[in-house]
Write an enzyme that holds these catalytic residues in place. Structure first.
Site, PDB file in Angstrom:
ATOM      1  CG  ASP A 102     -10.970-143.935 -47.375  1.00  0.00           C
ATOM      2  OD1 ASP A 102     -11.433-142.924 -46.798  1.00  0.00           O
ATOM      3  OD2 ASP A 102      -9.829-144.389 -47.128  1.00  0.00           O
ATOM      4  CG  ASN A 129     -24.211-138.499 -41.609  1.00  0.00           C
ATOM      5  OD1 ASN A 129     -24.488-137.883 -40.589  1.00  0.00           O
ATOM      6  ND2 ASN A 129     -24.099-139.828 -41.626  1.00  0.00           N
ATOM      7  CB  ALA A 130     -18.869-139.929 -43.731  1.00  0.00           C
ATOM      8  CE1 TYR A 194     -17.505-134.979 -34.265  1.00  0.00           C
ATOM      9  CE2 TYR A 194     -17.910-133.269 -32.635  1.00  0.00           C
ATOM     10  CZ  TYR A 194     -18.379-134.114 -33.622  1.00  0.00           C
ATOM     11  OH  TYR A 194     -19.712-134.096 -33.965  1.00  0.00           O
ATOM     12  CB  ALA A 196      -9.641-128.865 -34.586  1.00  0.00           C
ATOM     13  CE  LYS A 198     -18.295-133.211 -37.215  1.00  0.00           C
ATOM     14  NZ  LYS A 198     -19.038-133.652 -38.417  1.00  0.00           N
TER      15      LYS A 198
END
Length: 351
Positions: A102, A129-130, A194, A196, A198
């Site tokens: 995690d 990538n997660a 999402y 914000a 990124k």
């Protein structure tokens, strides 16, 4: 005269044939160069059990890299490893390490890098990538959704990068690849948490590149548009949940609108080989990012137009629902296509 014309045509054909042979030779040489560039390298891929992460594992594995895949679900990781072996992407099970983590927890990120070094003795490429995605109007998005998005999409990347940096700096070489999004470049309505997270990821990644290049470490920021990864059942929706999930899942699976995940993986692979600082995946993402840079009010207006005309109204529930729990009516052709995407990408079936 006829003989002269015939001779000319013959000479032209020989020149054309030589040119084609030279081009073919160049393509083969380029492919061999790419294979040599990653053969024997150790590549860590977060979110590597499915979707883009799994496709990147296929791409790097085919060129001879040893792979370290991490995700939260041990069964998905084991399935991903079995797929890679069945597809002969890797030579043996010893070249694929799976680690359940995690990455929102710094200790887990540290464990991931330590196990990589223990198994392979080095680390060459880290691919962050997660991530997670929340869909819905901003009035229905809770503060917790922003925290979840930041923890997965930004802090997860931060944790793995900080865990890997001492090893990369000691080696004096290596690469960090941060999978951000065109949503980290332009405003996208109904994806506020999402977007914000990124934007934060893009800012961190670009700064990382500026600081680490002189130390021999290349950092590549990847900003894809929509991709057909089959991951939309993992989206979390609020508001008019079925309608929100419907527009997002259709957009993320439609050929012509969403890009092939295989195309994305190949482009990212080439960017790593060439040490590119930043790429967009898809002409739509490329143009959108540049349009926003030149005329940010224009992209803001287009987003506002989409919110008014296309997207669902800001009503419904504040209780989040996962895509796997939602079953809006679907055409039979879409169900067949989404199931195909899910099978290849090791994703849950779409509702």
């Amino acid at each position: 005269m006829k003989k002269s014309l015939s001779s000319r045509l013959s000479s032209s054909a020989l020149v054309s044939g030589a040119a084609l042979a030279a081009c073919a030779g160049a393509v083969v040489a380029a492919r061999r160069m790419k294979s040599r560039a990653v053969a024997g390298k150790v590549v860590v891929i977060t979110g590597g059990s499915r979707g883009l992460g799994l496709e990147l594992a296929r791409e790097f594995g085919r060129h001879g890299a040893s792979l370290v895949l991490t995700a939260r679900d041990d069964k998905e990781l084991e399935e991903a490893k079995l797929r890679l072996l069945a597809e002969a992407v890797t030579k043996s099970a010893e070249t694929v390490l799976t680690v359940v983590c995690d990455l929102t927890e710094p200790e887990d990120a540290q464990k991931l890098i330590e196990k990589t070094i223990q198994q392979f003795g080095r680390l060459d490429v880290l691919i962050n990538n997660a991530g997670v995605i929340h869909v819905g109007p901003i009035e229905k998005q809770s503060l917790q959704m922003y925290r979840d998005a930041m923890n997965s999409n930004f802090f997860g990347m931060l944790h793995t990068t900080y865990a890997a940096l001492p090893h990369l700096i000691k080696q004096g070489c290596g690469a960090v690849v941060n999978i951000a999004s065109v949503g980290g470049k332009i405003p996208v309505p109904h994806l506020a948490p999402y977007v914000a997270s990124k934007f934060a990821a893009v800012g961190f990644s670009e700064t990382l590149h500026a600081e680490l290049r002189s130390k021999g470490i290349r950092v590549t920021t990847v900003n894809p548009g929509l991709m057909r990864t089959g991951s939309f059942p993992n989206a979390i929706a609020v508001g008019q949940t079925e309608q929100e999930y419907s527009w997002f899942s259709l957009s993320a699976s439609m050929p012509g609108l969403a890009h092939s995940v295989k195309y994305a993986a190949r482009k990212i692979f080439r960017a790593v080989i060439l040490g590119r600082a930043e790429i967009e995946v898809g002409m739509d993402a490329y143009l959108a990012a540049r349009m926003h840079g030149l005329a940010p009010s224009g992209t803001a207006w287009l987003g506002s137009l989409a919110e008014r005309v296309i997207l669902p109204e800001a009503s419904g529930s504040e209780v989040p629902a996962k895509g796997t729990e939602l079953k809006p009516p679907r055409p039979a052709l879409w169900k067949w296509w989404s199931s195909k995407l899910a099978r290849r990408s090791n994703q849950p079936a779409a509702g």
